[in-house]
Write a protein that holds these residues in place. Structure first.
Motif, PDB file in Angstrom:
ATOM      1  N   MET A   1      44.161 -17.467 -11.467  1.00 50.96           N
ATOM      2  CA  MET A   1      45.313 -17.995 -12.165  1.00 50.96           C
ATOM      3  C   MET A   1      46.582 -17.540 -11.451  1.00 50.96           C
ATOM      4  O   MET A   1      46.665 -16.399 -11.026  1.00 50.96           O
ATOM      5  N   ILE A   2      47.539 -18.435 -11.309  1.00 45.25           N
ATOM      6  CA  ILE A   2      48.798 -18.025 -10.686  1.00 45.25           C
ATOM      7  C   ILE A   2      49.568 -17.138 -11.680  1.00 45.25           C
ATOM      8  O   ILE A   2      49.367 -17.234 -12.882  1.00 45.25           O
ATOM      9  N   PRO A   3      50.425 -16.265 -11.165  1.00 51.07           N
ATOM     10  CA  PRO A   3      51.095 -15.298 -12.041  1.00 51.07           C
ATOM     11  C   PRO A   3      51.824 -15.926 -13.232  1.00 51.07           C
ATOM     12  O   PRO A   3      51.775 -15.395 -14.331  1.00 51.07           O
ATOM     13  N   LYS A   4      52.475 -17.072 -13.029  1.00 50.41           N
ATOM     14  CA  LYS A   4      53.203 -17.699 -14.133  1.00 50.41           C
ATOM     15  C   LYS A   4      52.236 -18.151 -15.229  1.00 50.41           C
ATOM     16  O   LYS A   4      52.498 -17.949 -16.413  1.00 50.41           O
ATOM     17  N   ASP A   5      51.120 -18.741 -14.843  1.00 56.16           N
ATOM     18  CA  ASP A   5      50.127 -19.175 -15.828  1.00 56.16           C
ATOM     19  C   ASP A   5      49.481 -17.985 -16.513  1.00 56.16           C
ATOM     20  O   ASP A   5      49.206 -18.026 -17.715  1.00 56.16           O
ATOM     21  N   ASP A   6      49.233 -16.934 -15.754  1.00 55.70           N
ATOM     22  CA  ASP A   6      48.666 -15.718 -16.324  1.00 55.70           C
ATOM     23  C   ASP A   6      49.607 -15.137 -17.375  1.00 55.70           C
ATOM     24  O   ASP A   6      49.185 -14.751 -18.462  1.00 55.70           O
ATOM     25  N   PHE A   7      50.894 -15.107 -17.053  1.00 53.98           N
ATOM     26  CA  PHE A   7      51.876 -14.603 -18.018  1.00 53.98           C
ATOM     27  C   PHE A   7      51.930 -15.492 -19.255  1.00 53.98           C
ATOM     28  O   PHE A   7      51.993 -15.003 -20.379  1.00 53.98           O
ATOM     29  N   ARG A   8      51.884 -16.807 -19.062  1.00 51.07           N
ATOM     30  CA  ARG A   8      51.918 -17.723 -20.208  1.00 51.07           C
ATOM     31  C   ARG A   8      50.714 -17.511 -21.111  1.00 51.07           C
ATOM     32  O   ARG A   8      50.837 -17.508 -22.336  1.00 51.07           O
ATOM     33  N   PHE A   9      49.532 -17.325 -20.528  1.00 47.93           N
ATOM     34  CA  PHE A   9      48.333 -17.086 -21.323  1.00 47.93           C
ATOM     35  C   PHE A   9      48.455 -15.766 -22.081  1.00 47.93           C
ATOM     36  O   PHE A   9      48.189 -15.707 -23.282  1.00 47.93           O
ATOM     37  N   GLN A  10      48.865 -14.706 -21.376  1.00 47.04           N
ATOM     38  CA  GLN A  10      49.027 -13.401 -22.014  1.00 47.04           C
ATOM     39  C   GLN A  10      50.080 -13.477 -23.121  1.00 47.04           C
ATOM     40  O   GLN A  10      49.894 -12.919 -24.197  1.00 47.04           O
ATOM     41  N   SER A  11      51.175 -14.172 -22.872  1.00 46.18           N
ATOM     42  CA  SER A  11      52.224 -14.325 -23.873  1.00 46.18           C
ATOM     43  C   SER A  11      51.697 -15.022 -25.113  1.00 46.18           C
ATOM     44  O   SER A  11      51.996 -14.624 -26.241  1.00 46.18           O
ATOM     45  N   HIS A  12      50.915 -16.065 -24.909  1.00 47.65           N
ATOM     46  CA  HIS A  12      50.352 -16.799 -26.046  1.00 47.65           C
ATOM     47  C   HIS A  12      49.496 -15.877 -26.908  1.00 47.65           C
ATOM     48  O   HIS A  12      49.637 -15.858 -28.148  1.00 47.65           O
ATOM     49  N   VAL A  13      48.624 -15.120 -26.278  1.00 42.47           N
ATOM     50  CA  VAL A  13      47.753 -14.199 -27.015  1.00 42.47           C
ATOM     51  C   VAL A  13      48.589 -13.176 -27.797  1.00 42.47           C
ATOM     52  O   VAL A  13      48.350 -12.942 -28.988  1.00 42.47           O
ATOM     53  N   LEU A  14      49.576 -12.591 -27.126  1.00 43.12           N
ATOM     54  CA  LEU A  14      50.405 -11.577 -27.778  1.00 43.12           C
ATOM     55  C   LEU A  14      51.242 -12.165 -28.910  1.00 43.12           C
ATOM     56  O   LEU A  14      51.403 -11.542 -29.965  1.00 43.12           O
ATOM     57  N   LEU A  15      51.785 -13.357 -28.714  1.00 43.47           N
ATOM     58  CA  LEU A  15      52.611 -13.973 -29.749  1.00 43.47           C
ATOM     59  C   LEU A  15      51.797 -14.443 -30.945  1.00 43.47           C
ATOM     60  O   LEU A  15      52.273 -14.393 -32.083  1.00 43.47           O
ATOM     61  N   VAL A  16      50.567 -14.867 -30.725  1.00 39.24           N
ATOM     62  CA  VAL A  16      49.686 -15.228 -31.843  1.00 39.24           C
ATOM     63  C   VAL A  16      49.416 -13.988 -32.698  1.00 39.24           C
ATOM     64  O   VAL A  16      49.480 -14.042 -33.933  1.00 39.24           O
ATOM     65  N   GLU A  17      49.150 -12.861 -32.050  1.00 43.75           N
ATOM     66  CA  GLU A  17      48.916 -11.617 -32.788  1.00 43.75           C
ATOM     67  C   GLU A  17      50.177 -11.171 -33.520  1.00 43.75           C
ATOM     68  O   GLU A  17      50.123 -10.761 -34.685  1.00 43.75           O
ATOM     69  N   LEU A  18      51.327 -11.263 -32.865  1.00 40.19           N
ATOM     70  CA  LEU A  18      52.587 -10.883 -33.508  1.00 40.19           C
ATOM     71  C   LEU A  18      52.858 -11.772 -34.721  1.00 40.19           C
ATOM     72  O   LEU A  18      53.264 -11.286 -35.780  1.00 40.19           O
ATOM     73  N   ASP A  19      52.609 -13.055 -34.587  1.00 36.98           N
ATOM     74  CA  ASP A  19      52.821 -13.980 -35.697  1.00 36.98           C
ATOM     75  C   ASP A  19      51.893 -13.653 -36.867  1.00 36.98           C
ATOM     76  O   ASP A  19      52.331 -13.615 -38.027  1.00 36.98           O
ATOM     77  N   ALA A  20      50.624 -13.399 -36.572  1.00 37.69           N
ATOM     78  CA  ALA A  20      49.667 -13.071 -37.633  1.00 37.69           C
ATOM     79  C   ALA A  20      50.041 -11.759 -38.331  1.00 37.69           C
ATOM     80  O   ALA A  20      49.986 -11.667 -39.561  1.00 37.69           O
ATOM     81  N   ALA A  21      50.434 -10.776 -37.549  1.00 38.96           N
ATOM     82  CA  ALA A  21      50.801  -9.480 -38.126  1.00 38.96           C
ATOM     83  C   ALA A  21      52.064  -9.589 -38.976  1.00 38.96           C
ATOM     84  O   ALA A  21      52.150  -9.003 -40.060  1.00 38.96           O
ATOM     85  N   THR A  22      53.037 -10.351 -38.512  1.00 40.55           N
ATOM     86  CA  THR A  22      54.278 -10.535 -39.265  1.00 40.55           C
ATOM     87  C   THR A  22      54.014 -11.321 -40.545  1.00 40.55           C
ATOM     88  O   THR A  22      54.551 -10.991 -41.605  1.00 40.55           O
ATOM     89  N   THR A  23      53.172 -12.339 -40.457  1.00 43.08           N
ATOM     90  CA  THR A  23      52.822 -13.124 -41.638  1.00 43.08           C
ATOM     91  C   THR A  23      52.150 -12.255 -42.695  1.00 43.08           C
ATOM     92  O   THR A  23      52.472 -12.343 -43.884  1.00 43.08           O
ATOM     93  N   LYS A  24      51.228 -11.401 -42.272  1.00 42.10           N
ATOM     94  CA  LYS A  24      50.552 -10.493 -43.212  1.00 42.10           C
ATOM     95  C   LYS A  24      51.574  -9.582 -43.885  1.00 42.10           C
ATOM     96  O   LYS A  24      51.527  -9.375 -45.114  1.00 42.10           O
ATOM     97  N   LEU A  25      52.490  -9.049 -43.115  1.00 39.94           N
ATOM     98  CA  LEU A  25      53.526  -8.168 -43.664  1.00 39.94           C
ATOM     99  C   LEU A  25      54.383  -8.932 -44.675  1.00 39.94           C
ATOM    100  O   LEU A  25      54.679  -8.419 -45.763  1.00 39.94           O
ATOM    101  N   MET A  26      54.768 -10.154 -44.358  1.00 41.18           N
ATOM    102  CA  MET A  26      55.582 -10.957 -45.279  1.00 41.18           C
ATOM    103  C   MET A  26      54.810 -11.286 -46.556  1.00 41.18           C
ATOM    104  O   MET A  26      55.387 -11.299 -47.652  1.00 41.18           O
ATOM    105  N   MET A  27      53.527 -11.531 -46.433  1.00 42.71           N
ATOM    106  CA  MET A  27      52.707 -11.798 -47.619  1.00 42.71           C
ATOM    107  C   MET A  27      52.693 -10.587 -48.550  1.00 42.71           C
ATOM    108  O   MET A  27      52.739 -10.743 -49.776  1.00 42.71           O
ATOM    109  N   LEU A  28      52.622  -9.401 -47.970  1.00 43.05           N
ATOM    110  CA  LEU A  28      52.639  -8.185 -48.789  1.00 43.05           C
ATOM    111  C   LEU A  28      53.990  -8.006 -49.474  1.00 43.05           C
ATOM    112  O   LEU A  28      54.050  -7.565 -50.627  1.00 43.05           O
ATOM    113  N   VAL A  29      55.071  -8.350 -48.787  1.00 38.73           N
ATOM    114  CA  VAL A  29      56.407  -8.274 -49.395  1.00 38.73           C
ATOM    115  C   VAL A  29      56.481  -9.220 -50.593  1.00 38.73           C
ATOM    116  O   VAL A  29      56.932  -8.835 -51.681  1.00 38.73           O
ATOM    117  N   VAL A  30      56.031 -10.462 -50.410  1.00 39.38           N
ATOM    118  CA  VAL A  30      56.060 -11.448 -51.493  1.00 39.38           C
ATOM    119  C   VAL A  30      55.219 -10.965 -52.676  1.00 39.38           C
ATOM    120  O   VAL A  30      55.599 -11.143 -53.834  1.00 39.38           O
TER     121      VAL A  30
END
Length: 81
Positions: A1-30
């Protein structure tokens, strides 16, 4: 994988986890669950996900010169003109 594509893939994985973790936290607040083991676990998960994303994002290197000096924007040193 070229570095830009590798970064995009890694970013996607990290952002999916960040979104899930933030959503869980917001659910607990609600739900009004702002203390206890569920809150501490969700807060630790969100903090860890955020830290991982920031670490990856800090590694981004942007080269503004290709647009100015005619090099291809893929990081190589030769131009195909």
């Amino acid at each position: 994988m070229i570095p830009k594509d590798d970064f995009r893939f890694q970013s996607h994985v990290l952002l999916v986890e960040l979104d899930a973790a933030t959503t869980k936290l917001m659910m607990l607040v609600v739900a009004g669950e702002l203390s206890g083991s569920h809150w501490e676990e969700a807060l630790a998960r969100q903090s860890s996900a955020y830290t991982a994303w920031i670490s990856a994002a800090k590694g981004i290197q942007i080269d503004p010169m290709p647009a100015l000096d005619g090099r291809p924007n893929d990081g190589s040193l030769t131009s195909e003109k």
